[in-house]
Design an enzyme around this catalytic site. Structure first.
Site, short mmCIF file in Angstrom:
data_model
loop_
_atom_site.label_atom_id
_atom_site.label_comp_id
_atom_site.label_asym_id
_atom_site.label_seq_id
_atom_site.Cartn_x
_atom_site.Cartn_y
_atom_site.Cartn_z
N ASP A 13 0.76 -4.14 12.26
CA ASP A 13 -0.50 -3.80 13.45
C ASP A 13 -1.39 -4.46 12.41
O ASP A 13 -2.61 -4.87 12.64
CB ASP A 13 -0.42 -2.56 14.24
CG ASP A 13 0.09 -1.81 14.55
OD1 ASP A 13 -0.10 -2.32 16.20
OD2 ASP A 13 1.46 -2.06 14.13
N PHE A 14 -1.28 -4.04 10.77
CA PHE A 14 -2.70 -4.76 9.85
C PHE A 14 -1.90 -5.84 9.23
O PHE A 14 -2.70 -6.04 8.40
CB PHE A 14 -2.33 -3.29 9.27
CG PHE A 14 -2.32 -1.78 9.71
CD1 PHE A 14 -3.47 -2.19 11.17
CD2 PHE A 14 -1.89 -1.45 9.53
CE1 PHE A 14 -3.58 -0.72 11.43
CE2 PHE A 14 -1.90 0.71 9.58
CZ PHE A 14 -2.79 0.27 11.28
N ILE A 15 -1.51 -6.43 10.32
CA ILE A 15 -0.60 -7.76 9.60
C ILE A 15 -1.92 -9.13 9.25
O ILE A 15 -1.92 -9.95 8.57
CB ILE A 15 1.09 -8.37 9.64
CG1 ILE A 15 1.41 -8.81 8.24
CG2 ILE A 15 1.23 -9.22 11.15
CD1 ILE A 15 3.32 -9.40 9.42
N HIS A 45 -0.31 1.29 16.15
CA HIS A 45 0.49 1.27 14.94
C HIS A 45 2.02 1.55 16.55
O HIS A 45 2.84 2.19 15.81
CB HIS A 45 1.03 3.04 14.88
CG HIS A 45 -0.31 3.03 14.08
ND1 HIS A 45 -1.92 3.32 14.21
CD2 HIS A 45 -0.34 3.60 12.44
CE1 HIS A 45 -2.02 3.93 13.24
NE2 HIS A 45 -1.91 3.03 12.47
N LEU A 56 -6.17 -1.23 0.00
CA LEU A 56 -6.17 -1.98 1.17
C LEU A 56 -6.74 -2.92 0.94
O LEU A 56 -7.92 -3.17 1.64
CB LEU A 56 -6.93 -0.65 1.65
CG LEU A 56 -6.79 -0.15 3.01
CD1 LEU A 56 -7.19 1.00 3.64
CD2 LEU A 56 -6.45 -1.55 3.72
N ALA A 57 -5.68 -3.81 1.12
CA ALA A 57 -6.12 -5.78 1.60
C ALA A 57 -5.12 -6.59 1.71
O ALA A 57 -4.36 -7.08 0.78
CB ALA A 57 -6.82 -6.30 -0.60
N GLU A 58 -4.73 -6.42 2.20
CA GLU A 58 -3.03 -7.30 3.34
C GLU A 58 -4.13 -8.68 2.91
O GLU A 58 -2.49 -9.70 3.03
CB GLU A 58 -3.46 -7.52 4.59
CG GLU A 58 -2.66 -5.61 5.06
CD GLU A 58 -3.66 -4.70 5.00
OE1 GLU A 58 -5.07 -5.32 5.00
OE2 GLU A 58 -3.55 -3.54 5.03
N PRO A 115 -4.72 -9.51 8.90
CA PRO A 115 -5.81 -10.44 7.54
C PRO A 115 -4.48 -11.13 6.67
O PRO A 115 -5.00 -11.72 5.75
CB PRO A 115 -6.01 -9.12 6.43
CG PRO A 115 -6.22 -8.28 7.97
CD PRO A 115 -5.10 -8.47 8.84
N GLU A 150 0.81 -1.87 0.40
CA GLU A 150 -0.16 0.11 0.03
C GLU A 150 1.13 1.68 0.19
O GLU A 150 1.50 1.43 0.79
CB GLU A 150 -0.99 0.03 1.48
CG GLU A 150 -1.91 -1.17 1.31
CD GLU A 150 -2.00 -1.59 2.75
OE1 GLU A 150 -2.23 -1.04 3.85
OE2 GLU A 150 -3.53 -2.70 2.68
#
Ligand SMILES: Cc1ncc(C[n+]2csc(CCOP(=O)(O)OP(=O)(O)O)c2C)c(N)n1
Ligand SMILES: Cc1ncc(C[n+]2csc(CCOP(=O)(O)OP(=O)(O)O)c2C)c(N)n1
Ligand SMILES: [Mg+2]
Ligand SMILES: [Mg+2]
Lengths: 327, 358, 327, 358
Positions: A85-87, A129, A58-60, A89, A29
């Site tokens: 933190d967004f890993i 974060h 935006l799509a892990e 998915p 991203e």
């Protein structure tokens, strides 16, 4: 040799690897025109074009899955997860799938992908974060997990990661990006995956660490040196496979050991290191293996005093060192 | 075309909602010989499938997901593709696909019995999971986790596109898999980059016990294509020729650089979900009533007989050949040893690489 | 009292809790007419209707997220993840979100949900129907993690989980479902979360375990008893929060300790227990803390001899006990 | 209706592709007083937003995601809802929404400055994250993780439906969030169970730096409604009345038990993604040119003046009241202390429950 920051070292490694091997490309991203939210990929789209520097939706989960598919089909993708933190998915594709590709096909396929993951706190990132998320990955056989602390290590290890034939999770501590500077050779060199590094030699105790707080360990060790305690600091650098040989060698010399990490304490890297030391250096130990780690709260809070309460600091580490020295 | 069979789903959705593929050239028309060969594969698949199910019931095979009811869709799709050129990201119900791609009954049986020499994973995995040697055919099924193959197939196609290779990657999945977030992400990514992927959905209207109406608020999975601006084609999966044509058109689109297509073959699951399942718990008897009358294998037989391409003798030959092959394969598979754990630590990591314990 | 299996105990707990509290409902794949793939929910839809026994689409992220939303809004959802191996798409909602709801809202909201997760091997499940996946959850503050080994514990702990005001991950070992039988009281009782249980008292060494292999530890202990070695077996039952008090009390008595689990060894539950013992019982230990665990391969293979190679058996455990006894 | 403003997206997609909502009753027509009140909130939001941005630039606020450009959409939506009845699963760009729901500028500033007494998380979280006391208003934003609120909102609505409570749950999200698998799963689940949810998409055509064309192969997020058999309404998000009407119709549908609606308000992001962002790196200057001319705040002012509801004096009063409120709030927030870590271990678990360390 040039002095550079960790983020510059990461960028240089990536650029050189993309120059070296046309199979290397990067996706994630905001990594294109934006250059990544931390600017790790700044300038790459200008040099290599939008085909090799792919801004994803935006799509892990698909970042992980698409990288895996491309890796299996002969490419060397380096995917960026915007923040650790967004890993979550993506872990179905990474922990679930990528880690098992080689074993589950008896070597008929492999997954030479790299996931670059900015992680960690001390950046006023708050609960979402700042997270340390390395345990879930470091626990999984089939993955390799790297967490450098210096520009030199970052460049050399990222190059090794790109060339490695297995899936590598490459954790970059966000706070080190611009804070930590160091000399980095121009051009090509690699650092082997799976080798810890003695960042400070000492004879009185061994402190094992990695990432940002490794630097705090060095600070604390300098303070202790003035008090006459000579601390050896071992930087793990790789979290899977763990270089327990280097750790044990050090402990056999010093007879006292401590593990320091930013991540919360229970069921983590520190427990493993402590367990290995307590098992394999049992006869050599003069004191219990101590751990300094993040507290057992869900993540690092946002407000400055709360954040400071979470973070293992040089002072907290020095205090623990003094206690261990006195044991 | 087996045009007397009608799709059980709403025929209205058999439109191409967006980015219409109507101008694409279809594949070459099939002749009787082609159909005969497809028939042969369907018969072999059915015989083998029945054998494996039976062996499970006798405690000789651990677990089986049957392809019965899916054969026409699977054989029709492969007919439109090129086993040497294309890439197949299958799921667990692809027995006919495997046979159509040249994997032998013995190899498949080694998998169902978890025996040494199993060609996908060395019996480390469930039957039909792992990967076939790439030089032979690019068949991959890394895991049992539903829908993971979809973003993977998209990445595979991305790699081909980056290298300028003209290949089609087919991602096979069921109606159940269409609910997964990864399916959405995969289709979205492929559409944005116009990747050469066919999303091939075998809609048998059940995800284990959950019927379509509890899986989605629409009649046809193909409708989802609208959400990605790609063609969605619903086709009767009991009609191998119709499936061939739909997949052929999708392959042409992919090879022409026009991007992905969602093809939905509406089929039936003749048996419970797997040999571990008991579908009398949830499947109304009416649901299956009449469905077996539409069985594509006798229907194809009838069609071939009507056109004169098949007579009693040839049919007999085809069926007994299938029996013979399967009998021999069963014997050989049963005689094969289980794999010993001597290579247990191999291929966790690349040989010689950090962490390798072999 | 009635003798029942683990799966029967789970079902009875669920039924009684749904009878007790109308806020309790259950959702998951195939849990309705099918009764769940392991029949844990058999008969519930007949008794409580499709409104409280919800067959979901095949979509674990939404199972986690919908359960979380319903929990925050006053319900007590019990979600079933069909197999632990398929939980990864849900972890964004569970590890990422649910674990931080209370802390991140300063207690303004809570997430009293239960995730029932069949896990573990020895069932000819191969790489994707056998996994032990407890570490990622047990590492996360904010979650509670339970892993019972007996029907008695399963019923009492599941009831506690349903009544608990925090998110609970409830791991049910698939192999124990029908294999392990035991007496279970009729009607209501609970077992407190966070308390380990001494399943066998002994004086010569402490063996800490949980789940299926806890039974293998008991078998091995019986064998060792015949050889004159008296083994104490501690069943953790809860993996977060860990009951280190019970463990330490036992080790202070026996002076020798071993941890046994089915999950792979490195960076796991065993490391934590060993580290705690080696730290807090340092002066009491007569031998290094040993670990018996799954090997460092990505997961348990399918074929029978391979599966056996992975699984810690009573024999392997007994061998390790003998070595420790002889130290 | 501010009908001189046209939506930048394809007006064709402003249809209701499936499960048409056309027969639903709309909300009551707004009068000048209503619009005046909405104008007041928009002005306050803009003044506060500018202040926070400025404080960030001065190093006094840590990070800010600006709502500038989204105000009309947010105020229009809340106008159609009931703060006491309904539930709001917001995301980080909902400054106007918060004000419209009665959260004060001081409370919001305490968040941006991470000060003690911050009403959502006690400054444990980023500004606008956490939850407002439920008795006051059911506003929730558990995390910064994009799209997680969508399945949560669906579960919230499920609970209301199970208890027979007539409430609407609104899940707010951006165009970027529409790519996430969880968005697909959430809409699918809500559609199957006809849950009282409004999926409210504020499409500002950017996910940080990634423009719409690299996020999706369609023109309008509302198109996705087709995939779930629910109504999808695209509306000009610079027109607060149009948004009010669309959301009002969706709320009526939800309350009538007719299930979810996807409402897409097409807006513009006037500023960089957050104060950490530099949009000159990726956003073509043309992109913003002319867009500020469509700014809904002066447009609403013009409309109110034209209808005679607003004159110079009143406008002056509104604007200086906003300034005064924000000035006072700034002073109070700056004077507030940072939270001390004395309750650092509180609320990890329920008080007194196993694991509680407080
Ligand atoms: C992510 C995930 N969740 C659950 C399962 C368990 N499971 C295996 S197959 C299946 C149903 C799949 O249905 P569908 O996609 O329609 O394929 P079919 O079996 O009908 O051909 C389920 C729920 C799984 N394998 N993966
Ligand atoms: C799962 C996840 N991935 C990445 C991010 C980082 N991130 C924060 S906001 C954002 C863009 C969101 O865009 P959109 O949904 O359109 O909302 P907008 O900011 O434009 O209002 C991204 C990528 C995140 N927060 N969560
Ligand atoms: Mg199906
Ligand atoms: Mg946006």
């Amino acid at each position: 040799m040039a002095e550079m920051t960790v983020i510059e070292a990461v960028r240089e490694a990536l650029r050189e690897e993309m120059e070296r091997d046309p199979a290397v490309f990067t996706l994630g991203e905001d990594i294109g025109a934006r250059g990544g939210v931390f600017l790790a990929t700044e300038g790459l789209i200008e040099q290599f074009g939008a085909e090799r520097v792919i801004d994803t939706p935006l799509a892990e989960a698909s970042i992980g899955g698409v990288a895996l598919g491309a890796a299996v089909n002969g490419m060397r993708p380096v995917a960026e997860i915007e923040f650790g933190d967004f890993i979550w998915p993506a872990v179905n594709q990474v922990i679930g799938e990528a880690a098992r590709v080689r074993y589950g096909t008896q070597g008929r396929r492999s997954a030479p992908l790299v996931l670059r993951v900015p992680y960690g706190g001390g950046v006023r990132g708050g609960l979402f974060h700042s997270q340390s998320i390395e345990v879930a990955f470091a626990h999984q056989p089939g993955l390799k997990v790297i967490a450098p602390s210096t520009p030199y290590d970052a460049k050399g290890l990222l190059k090794s990661a790109v060339r490695d034939d297995d899936p590598v999770i490459f954790f970059e501590h966000k706070r080190t990006y611009r804070l930590v500077k160091g000399d980095v050779p121009n051009g090509d060199y690699t650092i082997p995956i799976g080798q810890a590094d003695v960042k400070r030699a000492g004879s009185d105790m061994t402190v094992v660490s990695y990432g940002l707080v490794m630097h705090y360990c060095l600070e604390a060790a300098a303070a202790l040196a003035e008090e006459g305690v000579d601390v050896e600091v071992v930087d793990l650098r790789t979290l899977r496979p763990l270089d327990t040989d280097t750790v044990l060698e050090s402990v056999r010399k010093t007879s006292k050991a401590m593990v320091v990490h930013e991540d919360t304490k229970a069921i983590g890297i520190g427990g493993e290191i402590a367990a290995v030391i307590a098992d394999e250096a049992f006869e050599d130990l003069d004191a219990p293996v101590k751990r300094v780690a993040g507290p057992e709260v869900p993540a690092m809070p946002f407000s400055p005093l709360l954040e400071a309460e979470f973070m293992p600091s040089a002072e907290k580490i020095a205090t623990a060192m003094r206690e261990l020295a006195a044991y | 075309m087996l045009s007397e069979q009608t799709s059980p789903n709403n025929p209205e959705t058999n439109s191409r909602p967006a980015g219409s593929a109507e101008n694409d050239a279809g594949p070459p028309t099939l002749n009787d010989n082609d159909l005969l060969e497809m028939y042969r594969t369907m018969v072999l698949s059915r015989v083998l499938d029945q054998r494996i199910w039976q062996m499970n019931r006798q405690g000789r095979a651990a677990i089986v997901a049957s392809a019965q009811g899916h054969e026409a869709a699977q054989v029709g799709a492969i007919r439109a593709l090129d086993p040497e050129r294309d890439r197949f990201y299958i799921y667990y119900r692809e027995l006919t696909t495997m046979l159509a791609l040249g994997i032998t009954p013995l190899e498949l049986l080694l998998g169902f019995l978890a025996k040494d020499g199993e060609p996908l994973s060395g019996a480390r995995q469930f039957p039909l999971h792992g990967a076939i040697d790439r030089q032979r055919c690019d068949i991959v099924s890394f895991s049992n986790v539903v829908a993971t193959q979809l973003p993977q197939a998209v990445g595979v196609a991305l790699a081909d596109k980056m290298r300028g290779e003209k290949r089609v990657t087919v991602a096979y999945f069921g109606d159940g898999a269409s609910s997964m977030g990864e399916t959405h992400e995969a289709m979205n990514f492929a559409a944005i980059h116009r990747l050469p992927v066919i999303f091939f959905c075998e809609n048998n209207k059940y995800a284990i016990s959950v019927p379509l109406a509890q899986q989605m608020n629409i009649e046809s999975v193909a409708t989802r294509a609208t959400a990605y601006g790609i063609p969605g084609i619903e086709v009767n999966g009991f009609d191998p020729v119709a499936v061939y044509e739909a997949v052929g058109a999708a392959a042409n689109r992919a090879l022409a650089g026009d991007g992905p297509t969602l093809v939905e073959a509406v089929v039936e699951r003749f048996l419970p979900h797997t040999s571990d399942d008991d579908d009398t718990r949830y499947r109304p008897a009416e649901d299956l009533e009449g469905i077996r009358d539409l069985d594509p294998i006798p229907a194809t037989e009838k069609l071939l007989r009507a056109s004169g391409a098949l007579d009693d003798a040839l049919d007999q030959e085809i069926k007994s050949a299938a029996q013979k092959i399967v009998n021999q394969a069963t014997e050989d598979a049963e005689n094969a040893p289980f794999p010993e754990p001597h290579d247990f630590y191999d291929q966790v990591y690349a040989p010689g690489s950090p962490g390798d314990q072999s």
